[in-house]
Design a protein around this motif. Structure first.
Motif, PDB file in Angstrom:
ATOM      1  N   GLU A  29     -99.535  47.811  13.418  1.00 14.62           N
ATOM      2  CA  GLU A  29     -98.819  48.681  14.064  1.00 14.62           C
ATOM      3  C   GLU A  29     -99.602  48.951  15.525  1.00 14.62           C
ATOM      4  N   PRO A  30     -99.078  49.475  16.627  1.00 11.42           N
ATOM      5  CA  PRO A  30     -99.886  49.784  17.986  1.00 11.42           C
ATOM      6  C   PRO A  30    -101.065  50.685  17.496  1.00 11.42           C
TER       7      PRO A  30
ATOM      8  N   LEU B  85    -101.342  47.066  21.684  1.00 11.30           N
ATOM      9  CA  LEU B  85    -100.633  47.890  22.422  1.00 11.30           C
ATOM     10  C   LEU B  85     -98.961  47.773  21.830  1.00 11.30           C
ATOM     11  N   VAL B  86     -98.945  46.539  21.078  1.00 10.74           N
ATOM     12  CA  VAL B  86     -97.741  46.300  20.651  1.00 10.74           C
ATOM     13  C   VAL B  86     -97.840  45.836  19.317  1.00 10.74           C
ATOM     14  N   PRO B  87     -96.924  45.683  18.331  1.00 11.35           N
ATOM     15  CA  PRO B  87     -96.897  45.265  16.860  1.00 11.35           C
ATOM     16  C   PRO B  87     -97.552  43.618  16.921  1.00 11.35           C
ATOM     17  N   SER B  88     -98.413  43.447  16.159  1.00  8.47           N
ATOM     18  CA  SER B  88     -99.253  42.019  16.138  1.00  8.47           C
ATOM     19  C   SER B  88     -99.656  41.877  14.886  1.00  8.47           C
ATOM     20  N   ALA B  89     -99.879  40.552  14.624  1.00 11.89           N
ATOM     21  CA  ALA B  89    -100.726  40.252  13.391  1.00 11.89           C
ATOM     22  C   ALA B  89    -101.861  39.234  13.644  1.00 11.89           C
ATOM     23  N   PRO B  90    -102.930  39.751  13.082  1.00 13.97           N
ATOM     24  CA  PRO B  90    -104.249  39.059  13.236  1.00 13.97           C
ATOM     25  C   PRO B  90    -104.392  37.584  12.600  1.00 13.97           C
ATOM     26  N   ARG B  91    -104.901  36.790  13.176  1.00 13.47           N
ATOM     27  CA  ARG B  91    -105.034  35.545  12.578  1.00 13.47           C
ATOM     28  C   ARG B  91    -106.355  35.410  12.270  1.00 13.47           C
TER      29      ARG B  91
ATOM     30  N   LEU C  55    -110.554  40.709  12.666  1.00 15.95           N
ATOM     31  CA  LEU C  55    -110.652  41.843  11.430  1.00 15.95           C
ATOM     32  C   LEU C  55    -109.760  43.046  12.315  1.00 15.95           C
ATOM     33  N   ALA C  56    -108.748  43.180  11.428  1.00 21.19           N
ATOM     34  CA  ALA C  56    -107.865  44.534  11.817  1.00 21.19           C
ATOM     35  C   ALA C  56    -108.420  45.704  11.060  1.00 21.19           C
TER      36      ALA C  56
ATOM     37  N   VAL D 105    -104.987  44.718  23.520  1.00 20.84           N
ATOM     38  CA  VAL D 105    -104.114  43.453  23.372  1.00 20.84           C
ATOM     39  C   VAL D 105    -102.672  43.889  23.593  1.00 20.84           C
ATOM     40  N   GLY D 106    -102.054  43.019  24.472  1.00 22.64           N
ATOM     41  CA  GLY D 106    -100.613  43.357  24.726  1.00 22.64           C
ATOM     42  C   GLY D 106    -100.061  42.079  24.650  1.00 22.64           C
TER      43      GLY D 106
END
Length: 392
Positions: free
Chosen positions: A267-268, A286-292, A296-297, A251-252
């Protein structure tokens, strides 16, 4: 690339001429047909089969054949098939592999007496002027749709044959390299999957525990937060579709961006899992992101174990939906995931697997990075093509 674009617009070539799709389609311009009632062995091309400038349809049972009955929707080699619903304007040339197949109603068919006409239209539909024209002429009662009558009136600027040949050659080279890179990515990930499967044959001798003992899992939020003065920043909010629709386990980027509180950001290296009844998909950020919501993170207790955990989850894609909630098996809670059993190898096995998997994934990501560069070059070319309309 800029020099090439300048060269193809040089005065030694003839002027570009303005026309319409309807005038260029001097042999056929029509819709496909409804696909109900077609024989099981019939080769069919739907809108979803047209991606990345190619027809991606494969025979479901390996024995799809050309049509035997008369219909306007029977495709010939050299036809241009155009998506008319949702991803309006995506187009591909029909090769010998799909000649004789049938296009469905959401696909337009363009046929011309001159073979290079459809080759040029495939490029033109991707230029900024064509995309802007499509944006102005789609209707959206239910979903974006372009009528055949509208497509017929689309303005097209056509360069001389020699320029068409050069442009088609360059676009084909870029696309061939991008396709090779996609194969490299798929191949290296498949090798890593195979290595995991080979080592996992010894799982009977490993420690039995739960995922909660080796990883921490949290569910995503329903929507991005609101901006505040607390240092929020726009971040990629990853939805289930971003994972389920991806062709690679990375996921980029995401379709939606918005502000996120620091404690919502992954975090990546975080693993993101999305589920559906036919199977779950797992991707690594691959980049900082937030799950909607619906994502599940998962963070391994030891960051160096992320590669083993990634392939362990990929290998259990059919099992994960069984712990998901809801009729569509899309909601996985962190608690349900933590209770799921796993045979966990010792540190030596995980370390040796990392030594194999990490360079494989690095090669896969390098191929994807090159494709992003090639996509930018192609974008420059398409903008350069548009400038030809202003020189005539």
């Amino acid at each position: 690339m800029h020099d090439f674009v300048a060269a193809i617009h040089s005065e030694r070539f003839g002027p570009w001429r303005e026309t319409t799709v309807g005038e260029l389609a001097d042999e056929l311009l029509t819709y496909g047909v409804h696909d109900q009632g077609l024989p099981d062995h019939q080769g069919v091309i739907r809108a979803g089969d047209i991606r990345d400038g190619r027809v991606m349809a494969n025979p479901a049972d390996g024995v799809a054949t050309a049509v035997t009955r008369r219909t306007r929707a029977v495709l010939r080699e050299g036809d241009l098939v155009v998506v008319l619903v949702r991803r309006v304007g995506d187009a591909a040339l029909v090769t010998g592999q799909h000649a004789g197949w049938i296009a469905t109603r959401s696909v337009g068919i363009v046929r011309a007496k001159e073979p290079n006409v459809t080759s040029w239209l495939r490029i033109w539909f991707r230029t900024p002027p064509a995309q802007a024209w499509i944006g102005r002429h789609v209707s959206a009662h239910v979903e974006p749709t372009l009528s055949l009558d509208a497509l017929k009136k689309m303005r097209v600027w056509v360069p001389p044959r020699e320029q068409i040949d050069k442009l088609c050659e360059l676009v084909a080279l870029i696309e061939a390299k991008m396709d090779l890179n996609r194969q490299i990515t798929a191949g290296t990930v498949a090798v890593a999957d195979a290595c995991h499967a080979s080592w996992a044959r010894h799982r009977a001798s490993w420690t039995s525990c739960t995922f909660g003992a080796v990883a921490r899992a949290v569910t995503g939020k329903s929507s991005p937060g609101t901006s505040s003065e607390g240092g929020d920043t726009d971040i990629a909010w990853v939805a289930p579709a971003d994972i389920l629709g991806a062709t690679t386990p990375y996921v980029g980027h995401a379709e939606h961006w918005g502000p996120a509180e620091p404690n919502a950001v992954c975090e990546p290296g975080t693993l993101l899992v999305a589920s559906r009844p036919e199977g779950a998909r797992t991707a690594i950020t691959l980049v900082p992101s937030a799950p909607r919501r619906g994502v599940l993170a998962v963070r391994p207790t030891a960051p160096e174990d992320r590669w083993w955990l990634l392939h362990e989850l990929r290998s259990r894609s059919d099992e994960i939906p069984k712990i998901a909630q809801g009729r569509s098996a899309r909601e996985i809670t962190g608690r349900a995931f933590a209770r799921l059993g796993v045979a966990w190898p010792g540190p030596d096995v995980r370390r040796r697997f990392r030594a194999v998997a990490e360079p494989l994934h690095a090669r896969a990501r390098a191929a994807l990075d090159e494709n992003r560069t090639l996509a930018e070059l192609l974008d420059v070319l398409l903008h350069g093509v548009s400038s030809g309309t202003r020189r005539s």
